[in-house]
Design an enzyme around this catalytic site. Sequence first.
Site, mmCIF file in Angstrom:
data_model
loop_
_atom_site.group_PDB
_atom_site.id
_atom_site.type_symbol
_atom_site.label_atom_id
_atom_site.label_comp_id
_atom_site.label_asym_id
_atom_site.label_seq_id
_atom_site.Cartn_x
_atom_site.Cartn_y
_atom_site.Cartn_z
ATOM 1 N N CYS A 2 0.861 -1.173 0.000
ATOM 2 C CA CYS A 2 0.000 0.000 0.000
ATOM 3 C C CYS A 2 0.899 1.224 0.000
ATOM 4 O O CYS A 2 2.107 1.094 0.193
ATOM 5 C CB CYS A 2 -0.855 0.025 1.259
ATOM 6 S SG CYS A 2 -1.762 -1.502 1.500
ATOM 7 N N ARG A 27 1.639 1.638 -5.990
ATOM 8 C CA ARG A 27 1.877 0.663 -4.919
ATOM 9 C C ARG A 27 0.641 -0.149 -4.572
ATOM 10 O O ARG A 27 0.706 -1.135 -3.844
ATOM 11 C CB ARG A 27 2.333 1.390 -3.653
ATOM 12 C CG ARG A 27 3.645 2.078 -3.778
ATOM 13 C CD ARG A 27 3.994 2.777 -2.492
ATOM 14 N NE ARG A 27 4.280 1.825 -1.440
ATOM 15 C CZ ARG A 27 5.477 1.314 -1.186
ATOM 16 N NH1 ARG A 27 6.501 1.692 -1.911
ATOM 17 N NH2 ARG A 27 5.653 0.451 -0.216
ATOM 18 N N TRP A 74 -3.714 -1.970 -1.548
ATOM 19 C CA TRP A 74 -3.687 -3.204 -2.341
ATOM 20 C C TRP A 74 -4.035 -4.308 -1.363
ATOM 21 O O TRP A 74 -3.271 -4.613 -0.462
ATOM 22 C CB TRP A 74 -2.294 -3.407 -2.936
ATOM 23 C CG TRP A 74 -2.181 -4.583 -3.850
ATOM 24 C CD1 TRP A 74 -2.647 -4.688 -5.128
ATOM 25 C CD2 TRP A 74 -1.519 -5.834 -3.584
ATOM 26 N NE1 TRP A 74 -2.315 -5.913 -5.656
ATOM 27 C CE2 TRP A 74 -1.638 -6.627 -4.730
ATOM 28 C CE3 TRP A 74 -0.859 -6.356 -2.473
ATOM 29 C CZ2 TRP A 74 -1.108 -7.906 -4.813
ATOM 30 C CZ3 TRP A 74 -0.328 -7.627 -2.556
ATOM 31 C CH2 TRP A 74 -0.454 -8.394 -3.716
ATOM 32 N N ASN A 100 0.709 -0.057 6.014
ATOM 33 C CA ASN A 100 1.207 -0.885 4.911
ATOM 34 C C ASN A 100 1.928 -2.065 5.543
ATOM 35 O O ASN A 100 2.809 -1.867 6.387
ATOM 36 C CB ASN A 100 2.178 -0.066 4.044
ATOM 37 C CG ASN A 100 2.886 -0.910 3.000
ATOM 38 O OD1 ASN A 100 2.348 -1.915 2.544
ATOM 39 N ND2 ASN A 100 4.086 -0.512 2.623
ATOM 40 N N GLY A 101 1.552 -3.295 5.142
ATOM 41 C CA GLY A 101 2.181 -4.488 5.726
ATOM 42 C C GLY A 101 1.104 -5.480 6.132
ATOM 43 O O GLY A 101 -0.062 -5.335 5.743
ATOM 44 N N GLU A 481 11.777 -13.150 -19.967
ATOM 45 C CA GLU A 481 11.400 -11.774 -19.636
ATOM 46 C C GLU A 481 10.386 -11.229 -20.656
ATOM 47 O O GLU A 481 9.432 -10.536 -20.284
ATOM 48 C CB GLU A 481 12.665 -10.902 -19.564
ATOM 49 C CG GLU A 481 12.444 -9.426 -19.316
ATOM 50 C CD GLU A 481 11.718 -9.086 -18.009
ATOM 51 O OE1 GLU A 481 11.502 -9.982 -17.186
ATOM 52 O OE2 GLU A 481 11.330 -7.915 -17.863
ATOM 53 N N LYS A 485 6.692 -9.914 -19.637
ATOM 54 C CA LYS A 485 6.207 -8.564 -19.948
ATOM 55 C C LYS A 485 4.857 -8.662 -20.635
ATOM 56 O O LYS A 485 3.935 -7.948 -20.288
ATOM 57 C CB LYS A 485 7.174 -7.826 -20.894
ATOM 58 C CG LYS A 485 8.433 -7.265 -20.292
ATOM 59 C CD LYS A 485 8.280 -6.069 -19.388
ATOM 60 C CE LYS A 485 8.042 -6.464 -17.977
ATOM 61 N NZ LYS A 485 9.155 -6.759 -17.112
ATOM 62 N N GLU A 488 1.998 -9.931 -18.213
ATOM 63 C CA GLU A 488 1.582 -9.071 -17.106
ATOM 64 C C GLU A 488 0.821 -7.826 -17.559
ATOM 65 O O GLU A 488 -0.064 -7.371 -16.850
ATOM 66 C CB GLU A 488 2.718 -8.739 -16.131
ATOM 67 C CG GLU A 488 3.803 -7.859 -16.619
ATOM 68 C CD GLU A 488 4.881 -7.610 -15.541
ATOM 69 O OE1 GLU A 488 4.604 -7.708 -14.350
ATOM 70 O OE2 GLU A 488 6.021 -7.303 -15.934
ATOM 71 N N HIS A 504 11.059 -30.767 -27.784
ATOM 72 C CA HIS A 504 10.678 -31.687 -26.708
ATOM 73 C C HIS A 504 9.267 -31.426 -26.188
ATOM 74 O O HIS A 504 8.894 -31.925 -25.137
ATOM 75 C CB HIS A 504 11.676 -31.584 -25.544
ATOM 76 C CG HIS A 504 13.063 -31.982 -25.932
ATOM 77 N ND1 HIS A 504 13.416 -33.279 -26.192
ATOM 78 C CD2 HIS A 504 14.169 -31.237 -26.154
ATOM 79 C CE1 HIS A 504 14.699 -33.329 -26.527
ATOM 80 N NE2 HIS A 504 15.179 -32.084 -26.521
ATOM 81 N N LYS A 603 3.414 -2.789 -7.606
ATOM 82 C CA LYS A 603 4.797 -2.511 -7.983
ATOM 83 C C LYS A 603 5.780 -3.191 -7.056
ATOM 84 O O LYS A 603 6.796 -3.721 -7.494
ATOM 85 C CB LYS A 603 5.027 -0.994 -7.985
ATOM 86 C CG LYS A 603 6.427 -0.578 -8.399
ATOM 87 C CD LYS A 603 6.673 -0.902 -9.856
ATOM 88 C CE LYS A 603 8.083 -0.600 -10.302
ATOM 89 N NZ LYS A 603 8.412 -1.277 -11.567
HETATM 90 O O1 M6R Z 1 11.397 -4.768 -6.694
HETATM 91 P P1 M6R Z 1 11.865 -6.113 -7.154
HETATM 92 O O2 M6R Z 1 12.821 -6.040 -8.283
HETATM 93 O O3 M6R Z 1 12.400 -6.960 -6.033
HETATM 94 O O4 M6R Z 1 10.544 -6.829 -7.666
HETATM 95 C C1 M6R Z 1 10.547 -8.149 -8.101
HETATM 96 C C2 M6R Z 1 9.301 -8.470 -8.898
HETATM 97 O O5 M6R Z 1 8.168 -8.333 -8.106
HETATM 98 C C3 M6R Z 1 9.159 -7.584 -10.156
HETATM 99 O O6 M6R Z 1 10.284 -7.682 -10.975
HETATM 100 C C4 M6R Z 1 7.908 -8.002 -10.963
HETATM 101 O O7 M6R Z 1 8.076 -9.270 -11.506
HETATM 102 C C5 M6R Z 1 7.609 -6.958 -12.062
HETATM 103 N N1 M6R Z 1 6.204 -6.701 -12.144
HETATM 104 C C6 M6R Z 1 8.030 -7.395 -13.408
HETATM 105 O O8 M6R Z 1 7.722 -6.494 -14.410
#
Ligand code: M6R
Length: 608
Positions: A2, A27, A74, A100-101, A481, A485, A488, A504, A603
């Site tokens: 949050c 966040r 969140w 937050n937490g 990656e 991308k 997500e 395979h 994030k």
């Molecule tokens: O802040 P961090 O790099 O530790 O975060 C790790 C992942 O949560 C972050 O890379 C996540 O996979 C992203 N949404 C990818 O785009």
Amino acid sequence: MCGIIGYIGKEKAGDILIEGLRRLEYRGYDSAGIATIDNGQIKIIKSVGKLRQLEKILRNSSLSGNIGIGHTRWATHGKPSDENAHPHSDCHNQIVVVHNGIIENYIELREELIKKGHKIVSETDTEIIAHLIEEYHKNHSFEEAVSLSLKNLKGAYALGILHSQHPDTIIAARLGSPLIIGLGENEHFIASDIPAILSHTRQIIFLDEEEMAIIKADEVKVTDLNGCIKSKTFHQITWDPIMAEKDGYKHFMLKEIHEQPRAIEDTMRGNLKEDDIFLDEVKLSSEDIDKIKKVFIVACGTSYHAALVGKFMLEELSLIPTEVDIGSEFRYRQPLIDDKVLFITISQSGETADSIAALREAKRKGAKVISICNVLGSTITRESDGVIYTHAGPEIGVASTKAFTTQLVALYMFSIYLGRRKRALSPQKAKELILELRKLPQCVINVLKSAEEIKNYTKYYFKCNDFLFLGRGINYPIALEGALKLKEISYIHAEGYPAGEMKHGPIALIDENMPVVTIATESKVYDKILSNIEEVKARDGIVIALANSDNQRIMDIANHVTHISKINELLSPVLNVIPLQMLAYYIAEKRGCDVDQPRNLAKSVTVE
Ligand code: M6R
């Protein structure tokens, strides 16, 4: 996950809180709320949905007061709803809390409080904090009531707390979740991170674990939970506030993709000499370096993909065996970690719970820990023995882009650094590698020129249901990656595979509806990738390829080719990931997706 903001001073708190929440929305964004103290009364306005819902309500209300706290949520405990949105208050609406937490023992605490007659109205773990403070406040001061309550909490918290009888005070506290204090002239701020208050102040105090701050307009006192004063250092933040804005781009993600040449340049800045790399903040002595027999890299999500690339770099340049793991997996197995291991955590935010837990475990077992991180003063950097900062600047889009490429640059620099100190690399070889690195920002600028061409061909594919991404060797993590991308931000199913594995299993998926994105830039396994492309074409698959411009065969068979400048293979992942970021972006944009705040994601993932 949050976002928290707080203000005390002479200005109208409501406006400052809303502005801060706007910058924190990445966040968490399922509900939001603010509370102020107005004429000795707590006023709360909150709403489920994005921040604009709250702003709409605020337009028709008269929320005054020069002190307030705000929150963007969140959900972790309790669905997104008006009742579960923060701030939460006690029975008499005198104490109000944003959090937050996660409070792990909230069920026991809730039952005890209900037995004592408290009426709890939300499903959250947060509300019990307001009631707990209320309970202690019967016999203690506000400050004591907060510290006694905090001692009862298990789990993680960053907190902002107001009491209507103390309209000149915000109490803030942290354990496990980030919280900063911004210092102004006769005004002070609290926030989950720097961009939220950067337009007001650049003087920051980072709260540490189990610290509490008693904040008035003209005074900040930081104590431990026993009330002992802690002396704190101020940090002067040099970020430009405009860096945290969209800068004319439709989305933060697109802006951040285009910022990569600058971000890479900044990450390299000051560390390169002609034939060596200097990384002062890694703080490894020559005895520490002599001891290292193995490197272990742990990270999550995109940062984990950077770790996979880092393994290739470290093993080739420093000749040290390197193991990579995902944060959430590492903490539940028993890898051999001791003082001969150099442990590296990679994290954009520096607040990812799984990576923090892994780091603590490695430290407990005696490893030296360094981190690669983008956020100054974050938990991971403060708990590491040494740090390599990626100077990507604030990354607002949930999908990580510039943080990833700068992580790769940091890993490349660190591999040269270690290689030189382990005498695995000659000065001549280091010199060649550094020369290649210096070319990188211009090569990134060249790749970014393909944006229009990529945007154009996405019109054929944005309605597809599945994508396959293929890469080999050091570019296999880039296939992972690229797939991450796309899924997500566009919600299209996508898989990344090592190209040699296609036969395979995944080859069964290929037909005329399946785009196969293939990374085919020059490498040790280039001919083999070419054969994989032929196999896809033979089954009527659609081939989108990344290649260096001198390969005619790929031009002939692929449906689309993006040209990538030639560079050392170890740096090729930095260039190859950029068209994949753009591909995901333009597809998501054509599908009308919320690119910067994709559904179900946040994030920074500060819970396990
Ligand atoms: O802040 P961090 O790099 O530790 O975060 C790790 C992942 O949560 C972050 O890379 C996540 O996979 C992203 N949404 C990818 O785009």
